[in-house]
Scaffold this motif. Sequence first.
Motif, PDB file in Angstrom:
ATOM      1  N   ASP A  94      61.280  54.570  32.210  1.00  0.00           N
ATOM      2  CA  ASP A  94      60.586  55.060  31.024  1.00  0.00           C
ATOM      3  C   ASP A  94      60.223  53.937  30.066  1.00  0.00           C
ATOM      4  O   ASP A  94      59.335  54.089  29.221  1.00  0.00           O
ATOM      5  CB  ASP A  94      61.470  56.079  30.287  1.00  0.00           C
ATOM      6  CG  ASP A  94      62.776  55.459  29.804  1.00  0.00           C
ATOM      7  OD1 ASP A  94      63.423  54.735  30.597  1.00  0.00           O
ATOM      8  OD2 ASP A  94      63.146  55.694  28.638  1.00  0.00           O
ATOM      9  N   ARG A  97      58.612  48.188  33.580  1.00  0.00           N
ATOM     10  CA  ARG A  97      58.041  48.258  34.931  1.00  0.00           C
ATOM     11  C   ARG A  97      58.046  46.867  35.530  1.00  0.00           C
ATOM     12  O   ARG A  97      57.617  45.907  34.884  1.00  0.00           O
ATOM     13  CB  ARG A  97      56.610  48.800  34.901  1.00  0.00           C
ATOM     14  CG  ARG A  97      55.939  48.836  36.281  1.00  0.00           C
ATOM     15  CD  ARG A  97      54.534  49.404  36.228  1.00  0.00           C
ATOM     16  NE  ARG A  97      53.914  49.394  37.554  1.00  0.00           N
ATOM     17  CZ  ARG A  97      52.682  49.854  37.810  1.00  0.00           C
ATOM     18  NH1 ARG A  97      51.950  50.364  36.819  1.00  0.00           N
ATOM     19  NH2 ARG A  97      52.188  49.802  39.034  1.00  0.00           N
ATOM     20  N   CYS A  99      56.383  44.317  37.619  1.00  0.00           N
ATOM     21  CA  CYS A  99      54.954  44.209  37.941  1.00  0.00           C
ATOM     22  C   CYS A  99      54.689  43.140  38.995  1.00  0.00           C
ATOM     23  O   CYS A  99      55.270  42.046  38.945  1.00  0.00           O
ATOM     24  CB  CYS A  99      54.164  43.886  36.680  1.00  0.00           C
ATOM     25  SG  CYS A  99      54.271  45.172  35.408  1.00  0.00           S
ATOM     26  N   GLN A 104      48.960  45.608  37.282  1.00  0.00           N
ATOM     27  CA  GLN A 104      50.169  46.348  36.949  1.00  0.00           C
ATOM     28  C   GLN A 104      50.711  45.964  35.583  1.00  0.00           C
ATOM     29  O   GLN A 104      51.267  46.805  34.867  1.00  0.00           O
ATOM     30  CB  GLN A 104      51.228  46.142  38.032  1.00  0.00           C
ATOM     31  CG  GLN A 104      50.868  46.792  39.354  1.00  0.00           C
ATOM     32  CD  GLN A 104      51.982  46.717  40.380  1.00  0.00           C
ATOM     33  OE1 GLN A 104      53.077  46.224  40.105  1.00  0.00           O
ATOM     34  NE2 GLN A 104      51.710  47.216  41.583  1.00  0.00           N
ATOM     35  N   GLU A 107      48.639  47.942  33.227  1.00  0.00           N
ATOM     36  CA  GLU A 107      49.019  49.352  33.282  1.00  0.00           C
ATOM     37  C   GLU A 107      50.312  49.594  32.517  1.00  0.00           C
ATOM     38  O   GLU A 107      50.432  50.589  31.783  1.00  0.00           O
ATOM     39  CB  GLU A 107      49.178  49.791  34.740  1.00  0.00           C
ATOM     40  CG  GLU A 107      47.865  49.884  35.498  1.00  0.00           C
ATOM     41  CD  GLU A 107      48.048  50.134  36.979  1.00  0.00           C
ATOM     42  OE1 GLU A 107      47.038  50.373  37.672  1.00  0.00           O
ATOM     43  OE2 GLU A 107      49.214  50.082  37.455  1.00  0.00           O
ATOM     44  N   ALA A 108      51.271  48.698  32.677  1.00  0.00           N
ATOM     45  CA  ALA A 108      52.537  48.854  31.952  1.00  0.00           C
ATOM     46  C   ALA A 108      52.317  48.815  30.445  1.00  0.00           C
ATOM     47  O   ALA A 108      52.869  49.635  29.696  1.00  0.00           O
ATOM     48  CB  ALA A 108      53.515  47.752  32.375  1.00  0.00           C
ATOM     49  N   ALA A 110      49.576  49.530  28.817  1.00  0.00           N
ATOM     50  CA  ALA A 110      48.838  50.728  28.409  1.00  0.00           C
ATOM     51  C   ALA A 110      49.768  51.939  28.317  1.00  0.00           C
ATOM     52  O   ALA A 110      49.538  52.857  27.513  1.00  0.00           O
ATOM     53  CB  ALA A 110      47.699  51.001  29.392  1.00  0.00           C
ATOM     54  N   GLU A 111      50.827  51.939  29.130  1.00  0.00           N
ATOM     55  CA  GLU A 111      51.788  53.044  29.130  1.00  0.00           C
ATOM     56  C   GLU A 111      52.891  52.867  28.097  1.00  0.00           C
ATOM     57  O   GLU A 111      53.771  53.715  27.979  1.00  0.00           O
ATOM     58  CB  GLU A 111      52.417  53.154  30.525  1.00  0.00           C
ATOM     59  CG  GLU A 111      51.433  53.542  31.622  1.00  0.00           C
ATOM     60  CD  GLU A 111      51.941  53.197  33.024  1.00  0.00           C
ATOM     61  OE1 GLU A 111      51.245  53.547  33.996  1.00  0.00           O
ATOM     62  OE2 GLU A 111      53.023  52.573  33.127  1.00  0.00           O
ATOM     63  N   ARG A 113      55.116  50.473  28.190  1.00  0.00           N
ATOM     64  CA  ARG A 113      56.306  49.940  28.833  1.00  0.00           C
ATOM     65  C   ARG A 113      56.283  48.405  28.820  1.00  0.00           C
ATOM     66  O   ARG A 113      55.212  47.788  28.721  1.00  0.00           O
ATOM     67  CB  ARG A 113      56.408  50.438  30.278  1.00  0.00           C
ATOM     68  CG  ARG A 113      56.627  51.939  30.391  1.00  0.00           C
ATOM     69  CD  ARG A 113      57.041  52.333  31.792  1.00  0.00           C
ATOM     70  NE  ARG A 113      55.930  52.370  32.730  1.00  0.00           N
ATOM     71  CZ  ARG A 113      56.075  52.583  34.041  1.00  0.00           C
ATOM     72  NH1 ARG A 113      57.291  52.750  34.557  1.00  0.00           N
ATOM     73  NH2 ARG A 113      55.011  52.614  34.833  1.00  0.00           N
TER      74      ARG A 113
END
Length: 354
Positions: A94, A97, A99, A104, A107-108, A110-111, A113
């Motif tokens: 949660d 991440r 990567c 990736q 993406e992390a 953006a999330e 994380r």
Amino acid sequence: MSADLHLGPPAADLHRDSVVADAHNDLLMAVTARPPRRWASFFRERWLPQLVEGGVNVQVLPVFVDDAYRPEGALRQTLRMIECAHVLAEGNADAVRLCLDGTQVDEALAEGRIALVLAMESMPGLDSAVELVPTLHRLGVRVASIAHWGRTALADGSGEDATGSRLTAAGVETLREMERLGIVFDVSHLGASGVEHVLELAARPVMATHSSARALRDHHRNLTDEQLRGVAATGGVVCVNFLAALLSADPAEYTLDRLVDHIEHVAGVAGIDHVGLGPDFIREVMHDVKPPCCEDDYGIDAFAAVPGLAGPGGLPLVTEALLKHGFADEEITKIIGGNVHRFFRAELGRPGDR
């Protein structure tokens, strides 16, 4: 971000709105020292709050195998630490991440994380077995150096500068394999002649994950101006080390201002697009896993920290200090993480053209 830091709104807002990247934190050593059943929870309890407090968005996790495991247990400890990185990432999915490439990482972020990037600090478990470099890649390693303080089968570390040695044949082959696979080559800790050799051979950008400026502190762990320019010429990034012993030989200069002097020097020599942060927050880790000690090869307290910068929670102070020294907002954004983020987006995990 801790209210105890008492940052003014300009610094607090700038730090919060920027990507903050730490190119070297040995926290895996401390986590792996716990029983495996505690790896994920210990990271969540001890380290995740510090990373959040410091606003860290990208964290490089080096695998460093201490002398106690060498040579017989080096490979086993390497694999334990790699497994630990995967376990703590999976157990805290949660918040973080692990990567494998720049996509990736994006993406992390953006999330919301923290993007974790697995690195190798030297390769004692591999020795000269270059055929195992792809194995490291399969296990998630995306940044690596090939020496620490002393001699390895691949190259000499900076503590052996007097030898004047370059990369061995296996070291050259390792560099080529890393370039082919998309593992970023890290010149921190490499001997001076080895750095020169890498810069002659490098077909892809390299980085220094935790090195300061030798022109300001004449220590073999720091990089000369020629080396700074060389890393920049490849398109790489030099991430300044926060260890007080690498900033000055005078304890009176263990200050944020002295750290900014090193950042300013690297930026002036290598260019503002080629400087980042490689704090090396080792004091807490070493006190966690080793008996107390007061002196080693640095000649002074190797673990001494700049006040306020003993751990990741103090990183906003760097942003504030850079503002006070007159750096523009866009320059600070590059220094505290933008350059490393851009570099990882372009190079991390990207297969070579050969």
